[in-house]
Design an enzyme around this catalytic site. Sequence first.
Site, PDB file in Angstrom:
ATOM      1  N   GLU A 170      -0.153  -0.313  -1.453  1.00  0.00           N
ATOM      2  CA  GLU A 170      -0.962  -0.903  -2.512  1.00  0.00           C
ATOM      3  C   GLU A 170      -0.591  -0.276  -3.862  1.00  0.00           C
ATOM      4  O   GLU A 170       0.057   0.783  -3.907  1.00  0.00           O
ATOM      5  CB  GLU A 170      -2.447  -0.668  -2.207  1.00  0.00           C
ATOM      6  CG  GLU A 170      -2.918  -1.205  -0.850  1.00  0.00           C
ATOM      7  CD  GLU A 170      -3.062  -2.727  -0.816  1.00  0.00           C
ATOM      8  OE1 GLU A 170      -2.392  -3.435  -1.606  1.00  0.00           O
ATOM      9  OE2 GLU A 170      -3.833  -3.232   0.025  1.00  0.00           O
ATOM     10  N   HIS A 208       1.814  -5.602  -3.539  1.00  0.00           N
ATOM     11  CA  HIS A 208       2.083  -4.680  -2.429  1.00  0.00           C
ATOM     12  C   HIS A 208       3.250  -5.176  -1.566  1.00  0.00           C
ATOM     13  O   HIS A 208       3.513  -6.368  -1.475  1.00  0.00           O
ATOM     14  CB  HIS A 208       0.824  -4.391  -1.593  1.00  0.00           C
ATOM     15  CG  HIS A 208       0.342  -5.491  -0.710  1.00  0.00           C
ATOM     16  ND1 HIS A 208      -0.988  -5.671  -0.374  1.00  0.00           N
ATOM     17  CD2 HIS A 208       0.997  -6.465  -0.027  1.00  0.00           C
ATOM     18  CE1 HIS A 208      -1.113  -6.686   0.430  1.00  0.00           C
ATOM     19  NE2 HIS A 208       0.069  -7.191   0.667  1.00  0.00           N
ATOM     20  N   ASP A 262       3.524  -2.877   9.516  1.00  0.00           N
ATOM     21  CA  ASP A 262       2.155  -2.385   9.400  1.00  0.00           C
ATOM     22  C   ASP A 262       1.248  -2.958  10.484  1.00  0.00           C
ATOM     23  O   ASP A 262       1.637  -3.864  11.221  1.00  0.00           O
ATOM     24  CB  ASP A 262       1.588  -2.690   8.000  1.00  0.00           C
ATOM     25  CG  ASP A 262       1.983  -4.076   7.492  1.00  0.00           C
ATOM     26  OD1 ASP A 262       2.309  -4.942   8.320  1.00  0.00           O
ATOM     27  OD2 ASP A 262       1.976  -4.288   6.275  1.00  0.00           O
TER      28      ASP A 262
HETATM   29  C1  F6R Z   1       2.491  -8.058   6.297  1.00  0.00           C
HETATM   30  C2  F6R Z   1       2.615  -7.271   5.067  1.00  0.00           C
HETATM   31  C3  F6R Z   1       2.124  -7.773   3.758  1.00  0.00           C
HETATM   32  C4  F6R Z   1       2.349  -9.271   3.524  1.00  0.00           C
HETATM   33  C5  F6R Z   1       1.761  -9.706   2.192  1.00  0.00           C
HETATM   34  C6  F6R Z   1       1.929 -11.191   1.969  1.00  0.00           C
HETATM   35  O1  F6R Z   1       3.048  -7.387   7.411  1.00  0.00           O
HETATM   36  O2  F6R Z   1       3.119  -6.191   5.126  1.00  0.00           O
HETATM   37  O3  F6R Z   1       2.729  -7.046   2.722  1.00  0.00           O
HETATM   38  O4  F6R Z   1       3.734  -9.534   3.557  1.00  0.00           O
HETATM   39  O5  F6R Z   1       0.406  -9.384   2.156  1.00  0.00           O
HETATM   40  O6  F6R Z   1       1.178 -11.883   2.914  1.00  0.00           O
HETATM   41  P1  F6R Z   1       1.309 -13.466   3.053  1.00  0.00           P
HETATM   42  O7  F6R Z   1       2.703 -13.740   3.492  1.00  0.00           O
HETATM   43  O8  F6R Z   1       0.305 -13.825   4.128  1.00  0.00           O
HETATM   44  O9  F6R Z   1       0.995 -14.040   1.722  1.00  0.00           O
END
Ligand code: F6R
Length: 241
Positions: free
Chosen positions: A142, A137, A67
């Site tokens: 979402e 997510h 993303d």
């Molecule tokens: C990032 C992504 C998100 C994150 C998720 C967890 O490319 O796709 O789904 O993996 O928001 O984020 P962290 O690891 O920062 O807690």
Amino acid sequence: MKVIICKNYEEVAKKAASLVIKEIKSNPHLNIGLATGSSPLGLYKNLIEAYQNHEVSFNDVTSYNLDEYIGIDRSHPQSYYSFMFENLFKHIDIKPENIHLPNNDLAQIDHIADDYNQILHEHILDLQILGIGSNGHIGFNEPGTPLESETFIVTLDEQTRKDNSRFFKNLDEVPKYAITMGIKNIMYSKKIILIASGKEKAKAIHEMIKGKITTKFPASILQLHPDCTIILDMESASHLS
Ligand code: F6R
């Protein structure tokens, strides 16, 4: 789902790196899907070290990121493009032409999702790295995203914007939109490794592994994937037993 519980985040990162290195060694032309955020940072650190120690080469690996934010330029320090170069790509021997991140150019907004989706259709992922949002997510799919979704432009959940505001000066600066692989794209990957750590993720991890499979909690859909490994520290696994 295969669940591996490690002592702490350091061990999670090492375990994830050892699995990724094993995949690259068995297939040097690996198509790998990559995530950003805090969860894969330790994995990337370990991969850089392994490259520097001549344990692994990324010369023939091709990457596809999950993303990217829309509304900030790729040159913005918090774009996922900047994140990936700072935390992985600039330290390893991956070829620039083998790196793919969703385009976030507003001038091309009417076709960037289809363009990225086309690329994903042409290159089946061998391995997808994932983190999980506190709202369940994966990528930026979402709660409520249909199972059949493919790359699309998403309005970020307020919870996601709050969670990610730690990387920005304030909440107002966090983009409201993003482009993301869809759930279907993610589920098409031959293997999946999801990484999580910390007590803030404990509820989400419980829901993903033990909860009902529902689009209301997108990560629960991973229960249906035939080769999905979840690597956790003790804190994020604390609601499982
Ligand atoms: C990032 C992504 C998100 C994150 C998720 C967890 O490319 O796709 O789904 O993996 O928001 O984020 P962290 O690891 O920062 O807690």
